[in-house]
Scaffold this motif. Structure first.
Motif, PDB file in Angstrom:
ATOM      1  N   LEU A 161      -0.880 -17.225  40.467  1.00 51.34           N
ATOM      2  CA  LEU A 161      -0.026 -16.181  41.044  1.00 51.34           C
ATOM      3  C   LEU A 161      -0.115 -16.245  42.565  1.00 51.34           C
ATOM      4  O   LEU A 161      -1.211 -16.346  43.120  1.00 51.34           O
ATOM      5  N   CYS A 162       1.049 -16.175  43.218  1.00 53.68           N
ATOM      6  CA  CYS A 162       1.147 -16.403  44.659  1.00 53.68           C
ATOM      7  C   CYS A 162       0.737 -17.852  44.939  1.00 53.68           C
ATOM      8  O   CYS A 162      -0.184 -18.133  45.715  1.00 53.68           O
ATOM      9  N   CYS A 163       1.434 -18.749  44.273  1.00 47.78           N
ATOM     10  CA  CYS A 163       1.018 -20.162  44.224  1.00 47.78           C
ATOM     11  C   CYS A 163       1.337 -20.941  45.493  1.00 47.78           C
ATOM     12  O   CYS A 163       0.826 -22.040  45.673  1.00 47.78           O
ATOM     13  N   GLY A 164       2.212 -20.410  46.385  1.00 48.55           N
ATOM     14  CA  GLY A 164       2.607 -21.203  47.548  1.00 48.55           C
ATOM     15  C   GLY A 164       3.238 -22.503  47.096  1.00 48.55           C
ATOM     16  O   GLY A 164       4.051 -22.523  46.165  1.00 48.55           O
ATOM     17  N   VAL A 165       2.852 -23.611  47.733  1.00 45.41           N
ATOM     18  CA  VAL A 165       3.420 -24.910  47.351  1.00 45.41           C
ATOM     19  C   VAL A 165       2.658 -25.525  46.170  1.00 45.41           C
ATOM     20  O   VAL A 165       2.870 -26.678  45.819  1.00 45.41           O
TER      21      VAL A 165
ATOM     22  N   LEU B  56      -3.596 -13.787  47.302  1.00 50.40           N
ATOM     23  CA  LEU B  56      -2.835 -12.963  48.247  1.00 50.40           C
ATOM     24  C   LEU B  56      -3.846 -12.076  48.974  1.00 50.40           C
ATOM     25  O   LEU B  56      -3.906 -10.864  48.776  1.00 50.40           O
ATOM     26  N   PRO B  57      -4.668 -12.705  49.834  1.00 50.13           N
ATOM     27  CA  PRO B  57      -5.870 -12.037  50.344  1.00 50.13           C
ATOM     28  C   PRO B  57      -5.610 -10.708  51.040  1.00 50.13           C
ATOM     29  O   PRO B  57      -6.448  -9.823  50.987  1.00 50.13           O
ATOM     30  N   HIS B  58      -4.457 -10.567  51.694  1.00 45.37           N
ATOM     31  CA  HIS B  58      -4.259  -9.322  52.446  1.00 45.37           C
ATOM     32  C   HIS B  58      -3.963  -8.131  51.556  1.00 45.37           C
ATOM     33  O   HIS B  58      -4.105  -6.990  51.981  1.00 45.37           O
TER      34      HIS B  58
ATOM     35  N   THR C   4      10.149 -18.483  40.458  1.00 39.44           N
ATOM     36  CA  THR C   4      10.355 -17.768  41.718  1.00 39.44           C
ATOM     37  C   THR C   4      10.511 -16.292  41.385  1.00 39.44           C
ATOM     38  O   THR C   4      11.531 -15.873  40.830  1.00 39.44           O
ATOM     39  N   ALA C   5       9.471 -15.530  41.643  1.00 44.06           N
ATOM     40  CA  ALA C   5       9.492 -14.097  41.312  1.00 44.06           C
ATOM     41  C   ALA C   5       8.363 -13.404  42.047  1.00 44.06           C
ATOM     42  O   ALA C   5       7.384 -14.040  42.461  1.00 44.06           O
ATOM     43  N   ARG C   6       8.513 -12.094  42.184  1.00 44.40           N
ATOM     44  CA  ARG C   6       7.389 -11.307  42.691  1.00 44.40           C
ATOM     45  C   ARG C   6       6.401 -11.112  41.545  1.00 44.40           C
ATOM     46  O   ARG C   6       6.806 -11.000  40.381  1.00 44.40           O
TER      47      ARG C   6
ATOM     48  N   ARG D  37      -7.431 -25.778  54.783  1.00 46.39           N
ATOM     49  CA  ARG D  37      -8.832 -25.333  54.702  1.00 46.39           C
ATOM     50  C   ARG D  37      -9.237 -24.913  53.290  1.00 46.39           C
ATOM     51  O   ARG D  37     -10.368 -24.523  53.069  1.00 46.39           O
ATOM     52  N   LEU D  38      -8.292 -24.954  52.347  1.00 45.27           N
ATOM     53  CA  LEU D  38      -8.607 -24.479  50.994  1.00 45.27           C
ATOM     54  C   LEU D  38      -8.780 -25.619  49.990  1.00 45.27           C
ATOM     55  O   LEU D  38      -8.860 -25.369  48.785  1.00 45.27           O
ATOM     56  N   ALA D  39      -8.837 -26.859  50.479  1.00 44.82           N
ATOM     57  CA  ALA D  39      -8.903 -28.001  49.546  1.00 44.82           C
ATOM     58  C   ALA D  39     -10.091 -27.880  48.596  1.00 44.82           C
ATOM     59  O   ALA D  39      -9.967 -28.096  47.380  1.00 44.82           O
TER      60      ALA D  39
ATOM     61  N   LYS E  99      -5.415  -4.510  45.273  1.00 48.77           N
ATOM     62  CA  LYS E  99      -4.204  -3.857  44.741  1.00 48.77           C
ATOM     63  C   LYS E  99      -3.524  -4.760  43.698  1.00 48.77           C
ATOM     64  O   LYS E  99      -3.258  -4.329  42.574  1.00 48.77           O
ATOM     65  N   TYR E 100      -3.305  -6.012  44.038  1.00 48.08           N
ATOM     66  CA  TYR E 100      -2.638  -6.924  43.100  1.00 48.08           C
ATOM     67  C   TYR E 100      -3.595  -7.370  41.999  1.00 48.08           C
ATOM     68  O   TYR E 100      -3.176  -7.621  40.871  1.00 48.08           O
ATOM     69  N   ALA E 101      -4.885  -7.447  42.298  1.00 46.81           N
ATOM     70  CA  ALA E 101      -5.851  -7.818  41.260  1.00 46.81           C
ATOM     71  C   ALA E 101      -5.818  -6.784  40.140  1.00 46.81           C
ATOM     72  O   ALA E 101      -5.842  -7.130  38.952  1.00 46.81           O
TER      73      ALA E 101
ATOM     74  N   VAL F  65       3.678 -18.933  40.097  1.00 44.94           N
ATOM     75  CA  VAL F  65       4.620 -17.878  40.494  1.00 44.94           C
ATOM     76  C   VAL F  65       4.532 -17.624  41.995  1.00 44.94           C
ATOM     77  O   VAL F  65       3.427 -17.444  42.527  1.00 44.94           O
ATOM     78  N   ASP F  66       5.681 -17.596  42.662  1.00 44.03           N
ATOM     79  CA  ASP F  66       5.688 -17.202  44.074  1.00 44.03           C
ATOM     80  C   ASP F  66       7.030 -16.562  44.393  1.00 44.03           C
ATOM     81  O   ASP F  66       8.073 -16.958  43.851  1.00 44.03           O
ATOM     82  N   ALA F  67       6.995 -15.579  45.304  1.00 42.19           N
ATOM     83  CA  ALA F  67       8.219 -14.874  45.677  1.00 42.19           C
ATOM     84  C   ALA F  67       9.068 -15.684  46.652  1.00 42.19           C
ATOM     85  O   ALA F  67      10.265 -15.422  46.794  1.00 42.19           O
ATOM     86  N   ASN F  68       8.463 -16.655  47.335  1.00 45.80           N
ATOM     87  CA  ASN F  68       9.187 -17.424  48.350  1.00 45.80           C
ATOM     88  C   ASN F  68       9.874 -18.630  47.689  1.00 45.80           C
ATOM     89  O   ASN F  68       9.205 -19.562  47.247  1.00 45.80           O
ATOM     90  N   PRO F  69      11.216 -18.626  47.637  1.00 44.82           N
ATOM     91  CA  PRO F  69      11.901 -19.738  46.970  1.00 44.82           C
ATOM     92  C   PRO F  69      11.670 -21.083  47.645  1.00 44.82           C
ATOM     93  O   PRO F  69      11.743 -22.131  46.983  1.00 44.82           O
TER      94      PRO F  69
HETATM   95  C1  LIG Z   1      -1.967 -17.084  50.938  1.00 49.31           C
HETATM   96  S1  LIG Z   1      -0.492 -17.709  50.247  1.00 49.31           S
HETATM   97  C2  LIG Z   1      -1.177 -18.557  48.827  1.00 49.31           C
HETATM   98  C3  LIG Z   1      -0.807 -20.000  48.704  1.00 49.31           C
HETATM   99  C4  LIG Z   1      -1.473 -20.842  47.647  1.00 49.31           C
HETATM  100  N1  LIG Z   1      -2.047 -20.126  46.532  1.00 49.31           N
HETATM  101  C5  LIG Z   1      -2.473 -21.807  48.229  1.00 49.31           C
HETATM  102  O1  LIG Z   1      -3.614 -21.855  47.808  1.00 49.31           O
HETATM  103  O2  LIG Z   1      -2.079 -22.572  49.124  1.00 49.31           O
HETATM  104  C6  LIG Z   1       0.247 -16.301  49.529  1.00 49.31           C
HETATM  105  C7  LIG Z   1       1.573 -16.579  48.827  1.00 49.31           C
HETATM  106  O3  LIG Z   1       1.957 -15.373  48.147  1.00 49.31           O
HETATM  107  C8  LIG Z   1       3.351 -15.244  48.163  1.00 49.31           C
HETATM  108  N2  LIG Z   1       3.636 -13.815  47.913  1.00 49.31           N
HETATM  109  C9  LIG Z   1       3.458 -12.755  48.751  1.00 49.31           C
HETATM  110  N3  LIG Z   1       3.721 -11.601  48.112  1.00 49.31           N
HETATM  111  C10 LIG Z   1       4.067 -11.925  46.841  1.00 49.31           C
HETATM  112  C11 LIG Z   1       4.441 -11.172  45.682  1.00 49.31           C
HETATM  113  N4  LIG Z   1       4.486  -9.839  45.719  1.00 49.31           N
HETATM  114  N5  LIG Z   1       4.730 -11.844  44.548  1.00 49.31           N
HETATM  115  C12 LIG Z   1       4.688 -13.208  44.513  1.00 49.31           C
HETATM  116  N6  LIG Z   1       4.349 -13.979  45.568  1.00 49.31           N
HETATM  117  C13 LIG Z   1       4.025 -13.348  46.727  1.00 49.31           C
HETATM  118  C14 LIG Z   1       3.771 -15.776  49.510  1.00 49.31           C
HETATM  119  O4  LIG Z   1       5.108 -16.219  49.488  1.00 49.31           O
HETATM  120  C15 LIG Z   1       2.743 -16.921  49.728  1.00 49.31           C
HETATM  121  O5  LIG Z   1       3.287 -18.156  49.328  1.00 49.31           O
END
Ligand SMILES: C[S@@+](CC[C@H](N)C(=O)[O-])C[C@H]1O[C@@H](n2cnc3c(N)ncnc32)[C@H](O)[C@@H]1O
Length: 340
Positions: free
Chosen positions: A194-198, A264-266, A244-246, A173-175, A270-272, A217-221
């Protein structure tokens, strides 16, 4: 008969069909054409179609057979009182179809799965989508029809992404959002995704070719491994550096960047606030948050005061990306730092 047609990639078919129905632009008396990886939708004469939906051309269309189903719900043969409880929409990711069901219909999920498998051409697997959970936003899915793994390749914006629906976040849904943010990148920008996912933002930006560098950057390897596999298939893949990092760790040693994306919408503001100091003079940060609808009008002011500690940042826009729940929306907030 020859008519105006909207051409879209198959994976964006359902979202496009819904958009056309909402704007009364889809002809319902002609059959949608399947052209390999693309679909051609017959358009109502004179209907205007936003350019981001796809390319408009002409095609020959066949009249729709009177008995052909126009929705997957038609294939179920349920009484109308039950059918109307089913959602009309579903997501298509590569050759996988995902649907959410109200709790009362879960016991009939396998019938729904089979109807979707028959309705959506090219479907290999149908999953019941139980939402994303945990810090890595992994999706909980249950197979309800078809077979095979949750890994697939998804096409969006002319690119093909490696996706694992269970182990790394991805949403079809984000295309539009990925394309919109990529289009804002200027020649020579240093980009942090940041929080790049795939990696849909990063790969789209790298393909467009204007950025000087893109760090994803993403925390999920699992997410960064999938991104590496996608990048390996493209000649421009070397323009993206997956990390791969927080975000907290990355920010501690990162220099400034001209264009930051934080999805990282949730965690919202805070992260912004954490990454805002990295915005270079003249640069911008686009971040996403879930905002209750009744707070939307004040959001710009609230964000500006929350980021005031970083100095020199102002809110350029606050816009709705899509509805998130009955009372909230996914919202994109863009902030900029005045140039030197
Ligand atoms: C909503 S997804 C975003 C995916 C991507 N940006 C997209 O448009 O498809 C949030 C991502 O943030 C990563 N994440 C969550 N907490 C994180 C943190 N503290 N540091 C880095 N990545 C984090 C998750 O692993 C997840 O892949």
């Amino acid at each position: 008969m020859r008519e105006r047609a909207l051409l879209v990639e198959r994976q964006r078919g359902e979202a496009t069909r819904q958009a056309l129905v909402r704007s009364h632009a889809l002809r319902t008396d002609l059959a949608i054409r399947h052209e390999g990886e693309r679909l051609a939708f017959p358009l109502v004469p004179g209907a205007t179609v936003p350019p981001e939906l796809g390319e408009v051309d002409e095609r020959e269309f066949e009249p729709l057979r009177a008995d052909a189903p126009t929705e997957f719900r038609d294939l179920l043969g349920w009484p109308a009182s039950e059918t109307q409880l089913l959602p009309r929409s579903f997501d298509v990711v590569g050759d996988v179809v995902l649907i959410r069901l109200p709790a009362g219909l879960e016991s009939r999920r396998f019938e729904v799965g089979e109807a979707l498998r028959r309705f959506v051409p090219g479907t290999r697997l149908v999953g019941l989508d139980r939402g994303v959970h945990g810090p890595e936003r992994r999706r909980t899915v249950e197979r309800i029809a078809g077979e095979g793994a949750w890994t697939t390749r998804h096409r969006e914006n002319g690119l093909e992404f490696e996706v694992d629906l269970e182990r790394a976040y991805f949403s079809p849904r984000l295309a539009g959002e990925h394309a919109r943010v990529a289009a804002e990148v200027q020649a020579g920008d240093r980009v942090y995704d940041l929080c790049c996912g795939v990696g849909p933002f990063s790969v789209t930006i790298a393909r467009d070719g204007r950025a000087a560098s893109v760090v994803a950057v993403d925390a999920n390897p699992v997410a960064t491994a999938l991104l590496r596999r996608t990048l390996a298939r493209y000649p421009f893949g070397g323009r993206v550096t997956p990390v791969t990092a927080r975000v907290e760790e990355f920010v501690a040693s990162a220099g400034p960047a001209d264009r930051l994306v934080l999805n990282l919408p949730h965690e919202g503001i805070k992260y912004a606030a954490l990454v805002a100091p990295l915005v270079a003079p003249g640069g911008s940060l686009t971040y996403y948050e879930v905002v209750p609808r009744d707070e939307f009008a004040r959001r710009g002011t609230v964000v500006e005061s929350a980021l005031s500690a970083s100095g020199g940042l102002s809110v350029r826009s606050v816009r709705v990306v899509h509805p998130y729940s009955p009372s909230s929306d996914l919202v994109a907030v863009s902030v900029t730092r005045a140039g030197t």
